[in-house]
Design an enzyme around this catalytic site. Structure first.
Site, PDB file in Angstrom:
ATOM      1  N   HIS A   1     -12.314   8.144   0.640  1.00 42.74           N
ATOM      2  CA  HIS A   1     -11.620   6.859   0.622  1.00 42.74           C
ATOM      3  C   HIS A   1     -12.517   5.681   1.003  1.00 42.74           C
ATOM      4  CE1 HIS A   1      -8.090   9.329   0.173  1.00 42.74           C
ATOM      5  NE2 HIS A   1      -8.362   9.955   1.307  1.00 42.74           N
TER       6      HIS A   1
ATOM      7  N   ILE B   1     -10.853   6.249  -3.584  1.00 39.87           N
ATOM      8  CA  ILE B   1      -9.425   6.115  -3.898  1.00 39.87           C
ATOM      9  C   ILE B   1      -8.629   5.824  -2.629  1.00 39.87           C
ATOM     10  CG2 ILE B   1      -9.608   7.640  -5.899  1.00 39.87           C
ATOM     11  CD1 ILE B   1      -8.316   9.845  -4.205  1.00 39.87           C
TER      12      ILE B   1
END
Ligand code: NAI
Length: 625
Positions: A531, A546
């Site tokens: 992330h 993401i």
């Protein structure tokens, strides 16, 4: 003045006393009866040259005021000669103030060996030489007071002062060990980190400040520490301009890991928030204090029966403070054969706490109060909100992270964490979350299904507050790829939830920010580099990092809370959703919502607008009436 701290018959040796701070010490101690050796090499601030004028001037000042002093012009590198000067002049020595100093400020990139060496030799080696020569005298007479002059640069670091800060922190270490070795003989040692106007600071501070930061504001502390009535030793003080404070080391509670298992860098990364947390600090004063948590972890291992694979079942200090209902982590003696053995496994309980800032950070990280003109969500992000500050209910989905790391240590569940996928999340609130709390989390593997290529693990985490009341229950459905085919039940088929055949009763549309995932990782404790790190994301097949599925979950939860519960967390009973696809930070999340006739259930589905893909499916929020 009858209560004046006097130094009659005491002999003080002060290095670098021809100016600045050293001069102020010399004048003060002499004025209170001490005989003073005013040492000063008399060179430049960079340590070049030498001269007698500086020391002579101070000696004259002292004598003019009726005090007793002699000058000495040796370099501190010749410490024994300075000590001998004290014995020659006064026949004894009681106080050693290591104060001489020079500067060779330059960036580390440009620092020469000479720059390094010169600073080391004057500050650290010089203090060693003087103190070493004085040491047997002080020990033998059963009295001595030693000051080391450190610096804020040593305590905290400072640009251009790598040489100086290294030496200055070295002096602190020296003082601390001399304090230990000297205590029985009444030889006490302390360090100061002063701030004063002198030729050393006049090049970096404005003239008004140099004038205001008078060395006379530092001298009283030094005199006090050198007085026979002070039993202070081994301590460090910041001092300047009328302010004096003791400084000490602070250490967070830290994270405990199971012994006997391989400890990986990923384990460290996963629990960084605990490692970097100072909510429950301790203040170690000795190496024994320092080692105490290590010893506790080792003892914990010794006291607990090993699991079949030799792994100690629990590792967290919180085990000692958590309610005593669960038999944590294994303790089993039957051989471990595979994932089925993990069913019913209870994790070591973990204690965490959160405060108002964590509550606000979480809310911000799931998009709350993004519109500055809309005050409806201020109560989730602003602790002084007139409407009553309160956590978003979905804040509770972050709780399991405190112990999720233990899943890789469950017997029968050995797997590569990179192969774990979060399938679904269910959260039930048993009462509204407090604005700050100390929590105990208990986790258990509720069930494991064999999905062929993957194992589906149902992990239940119950969270209790400090009174033992249950606050929240989480169930995470976790797919572990590659762990299927172990002969277990397939479990319920994951059919989709039928959405009403009508336009949504409400829709919430909100763009995430480009740094949404970076914010969410801080608020949630989920530090998975997928992330945050583009290289890591690329290795996982994504063009960029993401968003956390639970971040999208938080956006959706907020949407329902606002549209159907008036932003009142007390009305929010539970929430469930399935993670269908990923969201990229910066994309827009659109959540469609449908309320049932009784008004008790809200079904929802979230899509990413840019790609028209469902990212959260099977969403259900149960409301309290
Ligand atoms: P200063 O330059 O006025 O005093 C230092 C004295 O040490 C000078 O008189 C110098 O001739 C003498 N000296 C230098 N090398 C010597 C050697 N090899 N042998 C004997 N004497 C020598 O500077 P100041 O500000 O009074 O500094 C005193 C001490 O306080 C230094 O150790 C300095 O690093 C430290 N310090 C000062 C701060 C400040 O704000 N002034 C801040 C932090 C630390």
């Amino acid at each position: 003045m009858t209560n004046q701290l006097r130094f009659d018959r005491r002999v003080a040796l002060i290095t670098g006393a021809g100016g600045g701070l050293g001069r102020a010490y010399a004048l003060l101690l002499a004025a209170r009866g001490a005989s003073v050796v005013v040492n000063d090499l008399g060179g430049s601030m960079r340590g070049e040259g030498a001269g007698t004028a500086a020391a002579d001037r101070v000696v004259e000042e002292i004598r003019a005021a009726g005090g007793e002093a002699v000058a000495n012009y040796d370099s501190v590198e010749d410490g024994p000669r300075i000590v001998q000067a004290a014995l020659d002049a006064f026949g004894r020595l009681d106080i050693v103030i290591n104060n001489a100093g020079i500067l060779r400020d330059v960036s580390f990139q440009k620092m020469t060996v000479d720059d390094w060496d010169k600073i080391y030799r004057v500050h650290l080696y010089g203090a060693y030489q003087v103190t070493r020569a004085a040491w047997p005298i002080l020990r033998d007479q059963g009295y001595g007071r030693i000051i080391m002059t450190s610096s804020a640069a040593g305590l905290y670091g400072n640009f251009g002062q790598a040489n100086y800060s290294a030496a200055k922190l070295g002096l602190l270490g020296l003082a601390q060990t001399l304090a230990v070795e000297g205590q029985k003989r009444n030889v006490l040692a302390n360090a100061i980190a002063p701030l004063a106007g002198s030729r050393m600071t006049e090049t970096i501070l404005p003239p008004e400040l140099v004038a205001a930061l008078r060395p006379e504001y530092v001298a009283p502390l030094v005199a006090y520490l050198c007085h026979e009535s002070s039993l202070e030793t081994g301590h460090t003080f910041e001092v300047g301009a009328g302010w004096v404070a003791r400084v000490r080391w602070q250490r967070g509670r830290g994270a405990f890991f199971p012994l006997g298992d391989a400890l990986t860098p990923e384990d460290i990364a996963a629990r960084w928030a605990e490692i970097d947390n100072f909510d429950e600090p301790t203040y170690p004063e000795t190496p024994t204090d320092s080692f105490a948590p290590v010893v506790a972890n080792l003892q914990r291992k010794a006291e607990q029966p090993p699991t079949a694979d030799g792994r100690p079942p629990t590792a967290d200090a919180a085990t000692e403070t958590a309610p005593a209902s669960a038999t944590s982590g294994g303790g089993r003696s039957s051989p471990v054969s595979g994932p089925l053995d993990a069913i019913g496994y209870e994790f070591a309980p973990v204690t965490t706490n959160y405060r108002e800032k964590d509550v606000s950070l979480y809310a911000l990280s799931v998009g709350a109060a993004a519109d500055a003109l809309d005050a409806a969500e201020l109560p989730f992000v602003y602790e002084l909100s007139g409407d009553g500050f309160r956590p978003l209910p979905t804040f509770a989905v972050t709780f399991p992270f405190a112990l999720l790391w233990q899943i890789t240590a469950v017997p029968g569940l050995r797997f590569n964490p990179a192969l774990l996928l979060h399938g679904e999340q269910f959260l039930e609130l048993h009462r509204p979350l407090p604005t700050k709390a100390t929590l105990t989390h208990r986790a258990r593997i509720a069930d494991i299904y064999d999905k062929g290529s993957a194992a589906l693990v149902l992990l239940d985490v119950d969270t209790y507050d400090e009174t033992g009341a249950k606050l929240a229950s989480n169930r995470s459905s976790l797919f572990i790829r590659g762990l299927g085919g172990f002969g277990g039940e397939r479990g319920p088929s994951g059919g989709g939830l039928a959405l009403p055949d009508r336009a949504p009763d409400a829709t919430h549309r909100q763009a995430t920010t480009d740094n949404q995932a970076l914010l969410y990782r801080l608020s949630s404790g989920d530090g998975n580099p997928l992330h945050a790190d583009p290289a890591f994301a690329a290795a996982g097949g994504f063009p960029r990092p993401i968003l956390h599925g639970l971040c999208t979950f938080g956006f959706a939860g907020r949407a329902v809370l606002r549209a159907f519960a008036g932003n009142d967390p007390a009305r929010f009973k539970s929430i469930k959703a399935r993670f269908a696809r990923h969201v990229f930070p910066g994309e827009t999340i659109v959540t469609d919502m449908w309320q049932d006739e009784e008004g008790q259930r809200v079904l929802f589905q979230s899509k990413v607008a840019e790609r028209d893909e469902v990212v959260l499916s099977n969403g259900v929020v149960e409301l309290n009436q």
